[in-house]
Design a protein around this motif. Structure first.
Motif, mmCIF file in Angstrom:
data_model
loop_
_atom_site.group_PDB
_atom_site.id
_atom_site.type_symbol
_atom_site.label_atom_id
_atom_site.label_comp_id
_atom_site.label_asym_id
_atom_site.label_seq_id
_atom_site.Cartn_x
_atom_site.Cartn_y
_atom_site.Cartn_z
ATOM 1 N N ILE A 42 36.248 10.600 -34.695
ATOM 2 C CA ILE A 42 36.464 12.003 -34.998
ATOM 3 C C ILE A 42 36.862 12.794 -33.761
ATOM 4 N N ALA A 120 26.046 7.370 -41.137
ATOM 5 C CA ALA A 120 26.981 6.939 -42.191
ATOM 6 C C ALA A 120 26.496 5.675 -42.880
ATOM 7 N N GLN A 209 35.139 0.473 -45.622
ATOM 8 C CA GLN A 209 35.626 1.352 -44.568
ATOM 9 C C GLN A 209 37.142 1.290 -44.402
ATOM 10 N N GLN A 230 33.492 4.369 -50.580
ATOM 11 C CA GLN A 230 34.486 4.455 -49.511
ATOM 12 C C GLN A 230 33.911 5.345 -48.419
ATOM 13 N N ILE A 231 33.797 4.770 -47.198
ATOM 14 C CA ILE A 231 33.087 5.423 -46.098
ATOM 15 C C ILE A 231 34.070 5.890 -45.035
ATOM 16 N N GLY A 232 33.934 7.124 -44.606
ATOM 17 C CA GLY A 232 34.598 7.588 -43.401
ATOM 18 C C GLY A 232 36.075 7.882 -43.551
ATOM 19 N N SER A 233 36.688 8.241 -42.409
ATOM 20 C CA SER A 233 38.076 8.693 -42.398
ATOM 21 C C SER A 233 39.038 7.662 -41.832
ATOM 22 N N GLY A 255 32.813 8.494 -52.977
ATOM 23 C CA GLY A 255 33.261 8.834 -51.628
ATOM 24 C C GLY A 255 32.089 9.263 -50.772
ATOM 25 N N TYR A 256 32.063 8.780 -49.516
ATOM 26 C CA TYR A 256 30.963 9.151 -48.620
ATOM 27 C C TYR A 256 31.508 9.731 -47.314
ATOM 28 N N THR A 257 30.916 10.831 -46.877
ATOM 29 C CA THR A 257 31.182 11.379 -45.547
ATOM 30 C C THR A 257 29.917 12.046 -45.028
ATOM 31 N N ASN A 258 29.688 11.963 -43.730
ATOM 32 C CA ASN A 258 28.536 12.633 -43.123
ATOM 33 C C ASN A 258 28.624 14.149 -43.241
ATOM 34 N N PHE A 259 29.832 14.683 -43.409
ATOM 35 C CA PHE A 259 30.024 16.126 -43.337
ATOM 36 C C PHE A 259 29.452 16.888 -44.530
#
Length: 314
Positions: A42, A120, A209, A230-233, A255-259
């Motif tokens: 990031i 994550a 990922q 689905q993890i992360g960018s 969908g998974y994101t820490n944000f």
């Protein structure tokens, strides 16, 4: 740019004309002392001005997350300090930043490296509702997210299989305590046969990922009510699959994101990831100095080097 001198000056990393450079400026009043800061994917989005949660201007301090020491001596993991503050500096203003306590058993570089991938990994396993009844497939399994997610899934009693792209990566996966297989081309037809050998009872959870064309190949191997997370960018932006399989098997695409985590969730997942590391979960990284940051940043951006790097200020 002219450098500040004296005890109130601090060194930090910023971007000038699209290149990372080190500068000095006056330290903010009441700031915490930075002990370590991890280079995360990031950070490159932030530095290029493409991160939706932070507008970055040349001269702002780089760095999404790190570990700092407060005035009372407590160490905290922090994320996203407000501009122009950042993690790659000797001091940081944490007034508006997310913070979580650092357990005593973690040294500062490890605590910094753990943050983004650890949160994550635990969060994705939690989202998938992984249990001892599941067979879990982890793509990109030899990275820190993959290794920690696999360990978190193993803690639930699940069977875990990792997908990697080299024999060396497969060794890392097996050393971490779970099975795996190598594929140079995840979209190749034979991937279904290889995966079937590792997971003869089918797959219940995919912690993905990478994404991309192999999603179509793997769909027939998913069990009824499987969960694909689905993890992360870092994944590809598109993946094709047959909708009839998705529908008739009742597959959940998540969908998974820490944000999107609450502060309470992020603190909980960080603490649980720290417990995994204390119990022996692998977390490979390389420690560098602030002076080495510009060259390391450039090498990572050009893909001349890979892996996790942590700037240590101690």
């Amino acid at each position: 740019m002219a450098e500040k001198e004296g005890e109130d000056a601090m060194r930090y990393a910023t971007i000038r004309d699209s290149q990372p450079v080190l500068e000095e400026r006056e330290a903010p009043q009441g700031a915490a002392r930075v002990l370590a800061a991890a280079i995360n994917p990031i950070d490159f989005a932030i530095g290029s001005g493409k991160f939706f949660k932070r507008a970055f201007a040349d001269g702002d301090v780089l760095g999404y997350s790190g570990v700092a020491q407060l005035a009372d001596g407590e160490r905290v993991y922090f994320q996203l300090p407000q501009p122009p503050a950042g993690a790659f500096a000797q001091q940081v203003d944490l007034t508006e930043a997310f913070t979580a306590p650092v357990p005593d058993h973690l040294d500062s570089p490890t605590a910094a490296a753990l943050g983004v991938p650890g949160i994550a990994a635990v969060g994705a396993v939690e989202l998938a509702r992984t249990s001892s009844l599941d067979t879990v497939l982890v793509t990109g399994a030899n990275g820190n997210v993959g290794l920690l997610a696999a360990r978190a899934a193993l803690e639930t009693g699940a069977k875990v299989v990792g997908m990697v792209r080299s024999a060396q990566a497969l060794e890392a996966v097996r050393a971490a305590g779970f099975d795996g297989f190598v594929t140079q081309d995840p979209a190749a037809p034979e991937i279904a046969d290889v995966l079937a050998e590792c997971a003869p009872a089918g797959v219940d959870v995919v912690l993905d990922q990478l994404s991309g064309p192999y999603v179509e190949r793997m769909m027939p191997l998913l069990n009824n009510r499987a969960r694909w997370v689905q993890i992360g960018s870092g994944a590809r932006t598109n993946a094709n699959f047959t909708t009839s399989i998705f529908r008739t098997k009742g597959i959940s695409m998540l969908g998974y994101t820490n944000f999107i985590l609450s502060d309470a969730e992020a603190r909980d997942y960080y603490a649980r990831a720290a417990a995994l590391v204390e119990a022996g979960a692998p977390l490979p990284f390389t420690t560098i100095t602030l002076d080495q940051l510009p060259a390391t940043w450039a090498a990572l951006a050009a893909k001349d080097t890979h892996g996790k790097f942590v700037v240590s200020f101690e």
